[in-house]
Design an enzyme around this catalytic site. Structure first.
Site, PDB file in Angstrom:
ATOM      1  N   ASP A  10       0.873  -1.169   0.000  1.00  0.00           N
ATOM      2  CA  ASP A  10       0.000   0.000   0.000  1.00  0.00           C
ATOM      3  C   ASP A  10       0.914   1.223   0.000  1.00  0.00           C
ATOM      4  OD1 ASP A  10       0.888   0.237   2.602  1.00  0.00           O
ATOM      5  OD2 ASP A  10      -1.092   0.194   3.529  1.00  0.00           O
ATOM      6  N   HIS A  11       0.335   2.412   0.188  1.00  0.00           N
ATOM      7  CA  HIS A  11       1.135   3.648   0.155  1.00  0.00           C
ATOM      8  C   HIS A  11       2.199   3.642   1.255  1.00  0.00           C
ATOM      9  CE1 HIS A  11      -2.295   4.034   2.795  1.00  0.00           C
ATOM     10  NE2 HIS A  11      -1.598   4.895   3.514  1.00  0.00           N
ATOM     11  N   CYS A  67       3.088  -3.281   3.922  1.00  0.00           N
ATOM     12  CA  CYS A  67       2.264  -2.146   4.344  1.00  0.00           C
ATOM     13  C   CYS A  67       3.006  -1.465   5.491  1.00  0.00           C
ATOM     14  CB  CYS A  67       0.840  -2.567   4.708  1.00  0.00           C
ATOM     15  SG  CYS A  67       0.678  -3.719   6.083  1.00  0.00           S
ATOM     16  N   GLY A  68       2.349  -0.615   6.234  1.00  0.00           N
ATOM     17  CA  GLY A  68       3.042   0.111   7.286  1.00  0.00           C
ATOM     18  C   GLY A  68       3.621  -0.821   8.337  1.00  0.00           C
ATOM     19  N   GLY A  70       2.871  -4.410   8.146  1.00  0.00           N
ATOM     20  CA  GLY A  70       2.851  -5.778   7.622  1.00  0.00           C
ATOM     21  C   GLY A  70       1.672  -6.578   8.153  1.00  0.00           C
ATOM     22  N   GLY A  72      -1.746  -5.732   8.382  1.00  0.00           N
ATOM     23  CA  GLY A  72      -2.943  -5.745   7.526  1.00  0.00           C
ATOM     24  C   GLY A  72      -2.752  -6.648   6.321  1.00  0.00           C
ATOM     25  N   HIS A 100       9.826 -24.518   7.860  1.00  0.00           N
ATOM     26  CA  HIS A 100       8.814 -25.276   8.610  1.00  0.00           C
ATOM     27  C   HIS A 100       7.383 -25.034   8.115  1.00  0.00           C
ATOM     28  CE1 HIS A 100      11.284 -26.243  12.492  1.00  0.00           C
ATOM     29  NE2 HIS A 100      11.931 -26.533  11.381  1.00  0.00           N
ATOM     30  N   ASN A 101       7.098 -23.836   7.623  1.00  0.00           N
ATOM     31  CA  ASN A 101       5.718 -23.497   7.268  1.00  0.00           C
ATOM     32  C   ASN A 101       5.469 -23.463   5.762  1.00  0.00           C
ATOM     33  OD1 ASN A 101       6.493 -21.282   9.777  1.00  0.00           O
ATOM     34  ND2 ASN A 101       4.959 -22.878  10.150  1.00  0.00           N
ATOM     35  N   ARG A 111       7.147   0.604   8.442  1.00  0.00           N
ATOM     36  CA  ARG A 111       7.295   1.458   9.615  1.00  0.00           C
ATOM     37  C   ARG A 111       7.987   0.724  10.770  1.00  0.00           C
ATOM     38  NH1 ARG A 111       1.080   3.704   9.031  1.00  0.00           N
ATOM     39  NH2 ARG A 111       1.496   5.107   7.278  1.00  0.00           N
ATOM     40  N   ARG A 134       8.027 -34.083   8.679  1.00  0.00           N
ATOM     41  CA  ARG A 134       6.900 -33.894   9.596  1.00  0.00           C
ATOM     42  C   ARG A 134       6.195 -32.563   9.348  1.00  0.00           C
ATOM     43  NH1 ARG A 134      11.468 -32.322  12.067  1.00  0.00           N
ATOM     44  NH2 ARG A 134      11.471 -30.581  13.529  1.00  0.00           N
ATOM     45  N   HIS A 135       6.921 -31.599   8.792  1.00  0.00           N
ATOM     46  CA  HIS A 135       6.315 -30.289   8.532  1.00  0.00           C
ATOM     47  C   HIS A 135       5.310 -30.364   7.380  1.00  0.00           C
ATOM     48  CE1 HIS A 135       9.164 -28.764  11.363  1.00  0.00           C
ATOM     49  NE2 HIS A 135      10.165 -29.217  10.649  1.00  0.00           N
ATOM     50  N   ARG A 138       1.888 -31.139   8.650  1.00  0.00           N
ATOM     51  CA  ARG A 138       1.278 -29.978   9.321  1.00  0.00           C
ATOM     52  C   ARG A 138       0.808 -28.942   8.310  1.00  0.00           C
ATOM     53  NH1 ARG A 138       6.342 -30.382  13.484  1.00  0.00           N
ATOM     54  NH2 ARG A 138       5.534 -32.201  14.596  1.00  0.00           N
TER      55      ARG A 138
END
Ligand code: RB5
Length: 147
Positions: A10-11, A67-68, A70, A72, A100-101, A111, A134-135, A138
């Site tokens: 965003d801005h 974003c400002g 992160g 949102g 892991h994810n 910001r 194992r990840h 999940r």
């Protein structure tokens, strides 16, 4: 596909997005930059959705949203099917988000995080493979929650 990224902000994330895109391109990653390209105020969900749509269409492997804070961007992105977005403030988080994810979208807050650290975070995110094992089980459970 392996080295492709679609980016938006965003801005409040305009400047850091430019730094992050530069860092990705310096690694040889092909970047589709979805803007915005002026400092006019915009709504972060509109740009998060554009990145989610690009990923769903198979236009890139990874997404980057700034974003400002992160926050949102990460809240919005994680509502989109197929997106596993991680808001990262450290290189460690970026590595773990991938290892892991299997995160496919990196969120940053202009910001909160300086350009130098953001560059290191982007590099860590792009350089780290998913560990699987194992990840994988999940992550499959996470993916199954897509509605
Ligand atoms: C914009 O002022 C700001 O609210 C936005 O960039 C983001 O930080 C929201 O999460």
């Amino acid at each position: 596909m392996a080295d492709t990224l679609v980016a938006a902000s965003d801005h409040a994330g305009l400047t850091l997005r430019a730094e992050a895109v530069k860092a990705a391109r310096a690694r040889g990653v092909e970047v589709e930059d979805l803007g915005p390209f002026t400092a006019d105020s915009v709504d972060y969900p509109d740009f998060a959705v554009r990145v989610g749509e690009a990923l769903a269409a198979g236009r890139a492997r990874f997404g980057l949203l700034v974003c400002g804070t992160g926050i949102g961007m990460s809240i919005t992105a994680n509502k989109l099917a197929g997106v596993r977005a991680a808001l990262c403030r450290t290189e460690y988080e970026a590595r773990m988000a991938r290892a892991h994810n299997d995160a496919n979208v990196l969120c940053l807050g202009e910001r909160v995080t300086g350009a130098g650290l953001a560059t290191a975070i982007v590099e860590a995110f792009l350089a780290t493979p998913f560990e699987g094992g194992r990840h994988a089980r999940r992550v499959e459970k996470v993916n199954a929650l897509d509605r």
